[in-house]
Design a protein around this motif. Structure first.
Motif, PDB file in Angstrom:
ATOM      1  N   THR A 241       2.440  -4.369  14.697  1.00 28.01           N
ATOM      2  CA  THR A 241       2.368  -2.710  14.332  1.00 28.01           C
ATOM      3  C   THR A 241       1.675  -2.641  13.109  1.00 28.01           C
ATOM      4  O   THR A 241       0.813  -1.552  13.192  1.00 28.01           O
ATOM      5  CB  THR A 241       3.725  -2.214  14.326  1.00 28.01           C
ATOM      6  OG1 THR A 241       4.550  -2.272  15.498  1.00 28.01           O
ATOM      7  CG2 THR A 241       3.770  -0.642  13.890  1.00 28.01           C
ATOM      8  N   ILE A 242       1.637  -3.358  11.996  1.00 29.10           N
ATOM      9  CA  ILE A 242       1.041  -3.078  10.852  1.00 29.10           C
ATOM     10  C   ILE A 242      -0.425  -3.303  11.059  1.00 29.10           C
ATOM     11  O   ILE A 242      -1.064  -2.404  10.541  1.00 29.10           O
ATOM     12  CB  ILE A 242       1.402  -4.200   9.846  1.00 29.10           C
ATOM     13  CG1 ILE A 242       3.035  -3.769   9.319  1.00 29.10           C
ATOM     14  CG2 ILE A 242       0.481  -4.147   8.676  1.00 29.10           C
ATOM     15  CD1 ILE A 242       3.605  -4.857   8.493  1.00 29.10           C
ATOM     16  N   LYS A 243      -0.794  -4.246  11.947  1.00 28.56           N
ATOM     17  CA  LYS A 243      -2.348  -4.442  12.089  1.00 28.56           C
ATOM     18  C   LYS A 243      -2.785  -3.593  12.845  1.00 28.56           C
ATOM     19  O   LYS A 243      -3.875  -2.832  12.806  1.00 28.56           O
ATOM     20  CB  LYS A 243      -2.578  -5.729  12.768  1.00 28.56           C
ATOM     21  CG  LYS A 243      -2.276  -7.133  12.034  1.00 28.56           C
ATOM     22  CD  LYS A 243      -2.391  -8.359  12.429  1.00 28.56           C
ATOM     23  CE  LYS A 243      -2.224  -9.498  11.717  1.00 28.56           C
ATOM     24  NZ  LYS A 243      -2.440 -11.011  12.419  1.00 28.56           N
ATOM     25  N   LYS A 244      -2.275  -3.077  13.817  1.00 31.76           N
ATOM     26  CA  LYS A 244      -2.713  -1.918  14.678  1.00 31.76           C
ATOM     27  C   LYS A 244      -2.827  -0.629  13.889  1.00 31.76           C
ATOM     28  O   LYS A 244      -3.768   0.189  13.884  1.00 31.76           O
ATOM     29  CB  LYS A 244      -1.621  -1.456  15.881  1.00 31.76           C
ATOM     30  CG  LYS A 244      -2.095  -0.398  16.987  1.00 31.76           C
ATOM     31  CD  LYS A 244      -1.254  -0.353  18.099  1.00 31.76           C
ATOM     32  CE  LYS A 244      -1.843   0.592  19.283  1.00 31.76           C
ATOM     33  NZ  LYS A 244      -0.924   0.714  20.187  1.00 31.76           N
ATOM     34  N   VAL A 245      -1.561  -0.278  13.111  1.00 29.32           N
ATOM     35  CA  VAL A 245      -1.794   1.079  12.462  1.00 29.32           C
ATOM     36  C   VAL A 245      -2.666   0.946  11.162  1.00 29.32           C
ATOM     37  O   VAL A 245      -3.747   1.814  10.972  1.00 29.32           O
ATOM     38  CB  VAL A 245      -0.269   1.284  11.658  1.00 29.32           C
ATOM     39  CG1 VAL A 245      -0.290   2.485  10.631  1.00 29.32           C
ATOM     40  CG2 VAL A 245       0.623   1.538  12.738  1.00 29.32           C
ATOM     41  N   ASP A 246      -3.170  -0.227  10.485  1.00 30.61           N
ATOM     42  CA  ASP A 246      -4.105  -0.291   9.767  1.00 30.61           C
ATOM     43  C   ASP A 246      -5.366  -0.225  10.279  1.00 30.61           C
ATOM     44  O   ASP A 246      -6.263   0.424   9.427  1.00 30.61           O
ATOM     45  CB  ASP A 246      -4.022  -1.911   8.989  1.00 30.61           C
ATOM     46  CG  ASP A 246      -2.847  -1.834   8.278  1.00 30.61           C
ATOM     47  OD1 ASP A 246      -2.226  -1.038   7.452  1.00 30.61           O
ATOM     48  OD2 ASP A 246      -2.677  -3.214   7.804  1.00 30.61           O
ATOM     49  N   LYS A 247      -5.703  -0.569  11.273  1.00 33.68           N
ATOM     50  CA  LYS A 247      -6.784  -0.421  12.086  1.00 33.68           C
ATOM     51  C   LYS A 247      -7.179   0.990  12.477  1.00 33.68           C
ATOM     52  O   LYS A 247      -8.187   1.547  12.063  1.00 33.68           O
ATOM     53  CB  LYS A 247      -7.149  -1.356  13.312  1.00 33.68           C
ATOM     54  CG  LYS A 247      -8.337  -1.458  13.824  1.00 33.68           C
ATOM     55  CD  LYS A 247      -8.551  -2.241  15.190  1.00 33.68           C
ATOM     56  CE  LYS A 247      -9.832  -2.086  15.878  1.00 33.68           C
ATOM     57  NZ  LYS A 247      -9.989  -3.188  16.948  1.00 33.68           N
ATOM     58  N   MET A 248      -6.049   1.696  13.114  1.00 31.38           N
ATOM     59  CA  MET A 248      -6.234   2.870  13.567  1.00 31.38           C
ATOM     60  C   MET A 248      -6.563   4.085  12.191  1.00 31.38           C
ATOM     61  O   MET A 248      -7.303   4.872  12.144  1.00 31.38           O
ATOM     62  CB  MET A 248      -4.925   3.438  14.188  1.00 31.38           C
ATOM     63  CG  MET A 248      -5.174   2.918  15.538  1.00 31.38           C
ATOM     64  SD  MET A 248      -3.815   3.715  16.716  1.00 31.38           S
ATOM     65  CE  MET A 248      -2.563   3.077  16.028  1.00 31.38           C
ATOM     66  N   ARG A 249      -5.754   3.747  10.961  1.00 32.92           N
ATOM     67  CA  ARG A 249      -5.885   4.424   9.945  1.00 32.92           C
ATOM     68  C   ARG A 249      -7.416   4.307   9.234  1.00 32.92           C
ATOM     69  O   ARG A 249      -7.976   5.271   8.684  1.00 32.92           O
ATOM     70  CB  ARG A 249      -4.821   4.095   9.081  1.00 32.92           C
ATOM     71  CG  ARG A 249      -3.468   4.774   9.490  1.00 32.92           C
ATOM     72  CD  ARG A 249      -2.299   4.332   8.303  1.00 32.92           C
ATOM     73  NE  ARG A 249      -0.992   5.111   8.578  1.00 32.92           N
ATOM     74  CZ  ARG A 249       0.196   4.919   8.053  1.00 32.92           C
ATOM     75  NH1 ARG A 249      -0.001   3.968   6.811  1.00 32.92           N
ATOM     76  NH2 ARG A 249       1.025   5.541   8.486  1.00 32.92           N
ATOM     77  N   GLU A 250      -7.682   3.038   9.316  1.00 32.20           N
ATOM     78  CA  GLU A 250      -8.973   2.815   8.733  1.00 32.20           C
ATOM     79  C   GLU A 250     -10.279   3.455   9.713  1.00 32.20           C
ATOM     80  O   GLU A 250     -10.867   4.180   9.081  1.00 32.20           O
ATOM     81  CB  GLU A 250      -9.125   1.519   8.275  1.00 32.20           C
ATOM     82  CG  GLU A 250     -10.594   1.129   7.901  1.00 32.20           C
ATOM     83  CD  GLU A 250     -10.775   1.567   6.585  1.00 32.20           C
ATOM     84  OE1 GLU A 250     -11.749   1.031   6.061  1.00 32.20           O
ATOM     85  OE2 GLU A 250     -10.058   2.009   5.791  1.00 32.20           O
ATOM     86  N   ASN A 251     -10.304   3.407  10.853  1.00 39.30           N
ATOM     87  CA  ASN A 251     -11.163   4.170  11.583  1.00 39.30           C
ATOM     88  C   ASN A 251     -11.088   5.393  11.448  1.00 39.30           C
ATOM     89  O   ASN A 251     -12.177   6.152  11.513  1.00 39.30           O
ATOM     90  CB  ASN A 251     -10.857   3.603  13.176  1.00 39.30           C
ATOM     91  CG  ASN A 251     -11.287   2.236  13.384  1.00 39.30           C
ATOM     92  OD1 ASN A 251     -11.780   1.571  12.784  1.00 39.30           O
ATOM     93  ND2 ASN A 251     -10.554   1.751  14.755  1.00 39.30           N
TER      94      ASN A 251
END
Length: 213
Positions: free
Chosen positions: A164-174
């Motif tokens: 979840t953390i990795k997915k959210v980090d990527k989406m927020r950064e994008n």
């Protein structure tokens, strides 16, 4: 930032860092409202607030924001919207559109115009960068701490929390890259960068208060 004049504090935070709780505690200590992107997103969705609709509201009333706040009772802490959970929040991010971003931007700018407040969210630091009396903060934590927090708070397994953390980090950064042409991790975007490692949310909130003076 001068806390004796109308101000805005923006908090960008990593999922699992405790940044949202820090923001809430800081808002309580300063006696100002706390807004996060989940709330703003829910409001724009619930009340169909496109940029066009906001402009119509402005045209009808010079105090459109005060009128709107009375309707939804946000100022009194009674929020008539369902605030998404961690899981539903990160699932909803891909559906965010340019129109939604512009509507959120209008609302955030109006909030800061009307009152002192704390805003937590992915792009508030960018939207408020020209505000004459603002403090921009990034709150982060080591990955192990973030995983442990999600496991504890959300009842996730270690594997679920890390994914979840990795997915959210990527989406927020994008998202930030797309709408601000910068990175949420670029420390040049902030006045203060704090790690919650080894600190309670209360201690971090007090650190920020001390910094403000």
């Amino acid at each position: 930032m001068n806390k004796n004049e109308k101000f805005v504090i923006t908090i960008n935070r990593e999922l699992g860092s405790g940044g949202r709780t820090v923001g809430e505690k800081l808002a309580a200590k300063l006696g100002v409202p706390f807004y996060d992107k989940a709330l703003i997103k829910a409001l724009t969705k619930k009340y169909n607030l496109t940029v066009e609709e906001i402009e119509k509201l402005k045209g009808r009333s010079h105090s459109w924001w005060a009128d709107f706040m009375r309707v939804v009772s946000v100022g009194q802490g009674i929020i008539d919207v369902a605030i998404p959970s961690y899981a539903s929040i990160h699932e909803s991010y891909p559906q965010t559109t340019g129109e939604m971003f512009r509507a959120e931007k209008e609302i955030l700018e109006e909030i800061a115009e009307e009152e002192s407040c704390i805003i937590a969210g992915r792009t508030a630091f960018f939207i408020m960068k020209d505000h004459p009396n603002r403090l921009s903060i990034l709150i982060h934590a080591p990955m192990e701490n973030r995983i442990a927090r999600l496991m504890r708070k959300q009842g996730m397994s270690r594997e679920e929390a890390e994914k979840t953390i990795k997915k959210v980090d990527k989406m927020r950064e994008n998202y930030v890259n797309k709408y601000t042409d910068t990175s949420r991790y670029d420390t040049h975007n902030y006045d203060l960068v704090i790690s919650t490692d080894g600190k309670t949310e209360e201690e971090v909130a007090d650190m920020i208060l001390q910094y403000i003076g």
